[in-house]
Design an enzyme around this catalytic site. Structure first.
Site, PDB file in Angstrom:
ATOM      1  N   LYS A  20      10.137   8.266  13.834  1.00 43.65           N
ATOM      2  CA  LYS A  20       8.764   7.803  13.530  1.00 43.65           C
ATOM      3  C   LYS A  20       8.246   7.031  14.730  1.00 43.65           C
ATOM      4  O   LYS A  20       9.003   6.557  15.573  1.00 43.65           O
ATOM      5  CB  LYS A  20       8.736   6.905  12.296  1.00 43.65           C
ATOM      6  N   GLY A 110      13.222   1.850  18.789  1.00 44.04           N
ATOM      7  CA  GLY A 110      11.972   1.644  18.055  1.00 44.04           C
ATOM      8  C   GLY A 110      11.476   2.894  17.358  1.00 44.04           C
ATOM      9  O   GLY A 110      10.361   2.922  16.845  1.00 44.04           O
ATOM     10  N   ASP A 148      13.374  -0.109   7.519  1.00 42.44           N
ATOM     11  CA  ASP A 148      12.652   1.147   7.779  1.00 42.44           C
ATOM     12  C   ASP A 148      13.138   2.289   6.887  1.00 42.44           C
ATOM     13  O   ASP A 148      12.545   3.372   6.897  1.00 42.44           O
ATOM     14  CB  ASP A 148      12.848   1.590   9.238  1.00 42.44           C
TER      15      ASP A 148
HETATM   16  O1  C5P Z   1      16.187  -4.497   8.049  1.00 44.07           O
HETATM   17  P1  C5P Z   1      16.754  -4.303   9.395  1.00 44.07           P
HETATM   18  O2  C5P Z   1      18.259  -4.385   9.400  1.00 44.07           O
HETATM   19  O3  C5P Z   1      16.260  -3.081  10.080  1.00 44.07           O
HETATM   20  O4  C5P Z   1      16.225  -5.506  10.267  1.00 44.07           O
HETATM   21  C1  C5P Z   1      16.809  -5.893  11.488  1.00 44.07           C
HETATM   22  C2  C5P Z   1      16.364  -7.298  11.815  1.00 44.07           C
HETATM   23  O5  C5P Z   1      14.956  -7.306  12.101  1.00 44.07           O
HETATM   24  C3  C5P Z   1      16.520  -8.269  10.673  1.00 44.07           C
HETATM   25  O6  C5P Z   1      17.789  -8.857  10.710  1.00 44.07           O
HETATM   26  C4  C5P Z   1      15.428  -9.285  10.930  1.00 44.07           C
HETATM   27  O7  C5P Z   1      15.853 -10.204  11.898  1.00 44.07           O
HETATM   28  C5  C5P Z   1      14.341  -8.459  11.558  1.00 44.07           C
HETATM   29  N1  C5P Z   1      13.298  -8.039  10.593  1.00 44.07           N
HETATM   30  C6  C5P Z   1      12.398  -8.975  10.102  1.00 44.07           C
HETATM   31  N2  C5P Z   1      11.432  -8.596   9.206  1.00 44.07           N
HETATM   32  C7  C5P Z   1      11.331  -7.304   8.818  1.00 44.07           C
HETATM   33  C8  C5P Z   1      12.219  -6.331   9.321  1.00 44.07           C
HETATM   34  C9  C5P Z   1      13.199  -6.734  10.207  1.00 44.07           C
HETATM   35  O8  C5P Z   1      12.479 -10.147  10.455  1.00 44.07           O
HETATM   36  N3  C5P Z   1      10.374  -6.967   7.947  1.00 44.07           N
END
Ligand code: C5P
Length: 291
Positions: A20, A110, A148
């Site tokens: 994406k 990303g 995501d």
């Molecule tokens: O959810 P995911 O493991 O992809 O997120 C990675 C990091 O990105 C999280 O540990 C957090 O620090 C940050 N994050 C965030 N807010 C979100 C998504 C991700 O702070 N909505």
């Protein structure tokens, strides 16, 4: 849809998890759980990994075979975590699975590749076991696996994504362009580090991606790269997710490929370590790529 083939009598389910880009990404605030409240428009693009899942007849545990791009985690791979989380959720004795993942989507770039692999692994594992979670349970588990993942589990071509990432509202594809040029510089940016940097910055940007200043301040080469791309192509370039991939939209994938070719001919020294790909919104592989 999944293709199912029989190899030595065991069905193999396979699919092509897609990447994406984020057309917009607003950070609305920090939540008590440490995550950030987001509002983002996600667009699925024609760049995919290959994932297959089959019953592992001669094994006592799930296994992962990785090929393609180097750098994908083996132990904590989101595709394997998806299988483990599902087994735990069903709470019954489900046999070990053999997962095979051929990485084509740049890693930690990303583009959501790991999250897409995770959502596809959830679907293929259930197909393999012959079990099925209700849609809302599946989305809830997806959200716990990663912010995501619900977008990819939704299968939408484009969506408005809100909350931590768990609220996914499919929308019609909001752009008329069908080509993208992606430039992924040889830089790894941790999403957590970019959000942490975001929290230390005072001013909000008017960039379409509000994580841009945080990513650019963590990685000094990003802003000059974006300037170079805008100057050379006379197009607007955006960062996807928490970076470092930069992209521009073109009327067609052929025009995106032409622009990519011109870039590497005109600025070979500046782009020699970048991965540049011209993709459309649906084909599984890039129409053109460099190197
Ligand atoms: O959810 P995911 O493991 O992809 O997120 C990675 C990091 O990105 C999280 O540990 C957090 O620090 C940050 N994050 C965030 N807010 C979100 C998504 C991700 O702070 N909505």
């Amino acid at each position: 849809m999944d293709r199912s083939t029989e190899a030595f009598g065991l069905p193999t389910f396979e699919d092509r998890p897609a990447a994406k880009v984020n057309l917009t990404l607003e950070v609305l605030g920090r939540r008590p759980d440490g995550f950030h409240e987001l509002r983002s428009v996600f667009l699925r693009i024609g760049l995919t990994d290959r994932l297959s899942v089959s019953l592992a007849a001669d094994s006592r545990e799930d296994s992962l075979h990785l090929s393609g791009l180097a750098g994908s985690p083996t132990r904590d791979n989101l595709a394997l975590l998806a299988v483990a989380a599902l087994r735990h959720r069903f709470g019954i004795d489900l046999p070990p699975l053999a997962v095979s993942l051929d990485k084509r989507i740049p890693i930690a770039a990303g583009l959501g590749g790991g999250s897409s692999d995770c959502a596809t692994a959830m679907r293929l594992a259930q197909a393999c076991w012959g079990v099925k979670l209700a849609v809302d349970e599946e989305m809830e588990l997806a959200a716990r696996l990663g912010s995501d993942v619900p977008f990819f589990a939704s299968d939408a071509a484009a969506a408005r994504v809100e909350g931590r990432g768990e609220t996914v509202t499919p929308i019609p594809v909001p752009v008329s362009e069908t080509g993208l040029l992606l430039v992924t510089p040889p830089v790894k940016l941790s999403t957590a580090a970019v959000f942490a940097r975001f929290d230390t910055l005072d001013e909000l940007t008017d960039d379409a991606n509000q994580l841009w200043p945080a990513a650019a301040s963590l990685e000094a080469s990003l802003a000059p790269l974006r300037e170079l791309l805008e100057l050379e192509t006379r197009m607007q370039w955006l960062m996807s997710g928490s970076g470092p991939t930069l992209f521009a939209l073109y009327p067609s994938v052929e025009l995106a490929a032409e622009a990519g070719l011109a870039l590497v001919e005109d600025r070979p020294a500046d782009l020699k370590e970048a991965v540049i790909q011209a993709v459309d919104l649906v084909r599984p592989d890039p129409t053109w790529r460099y190197p």
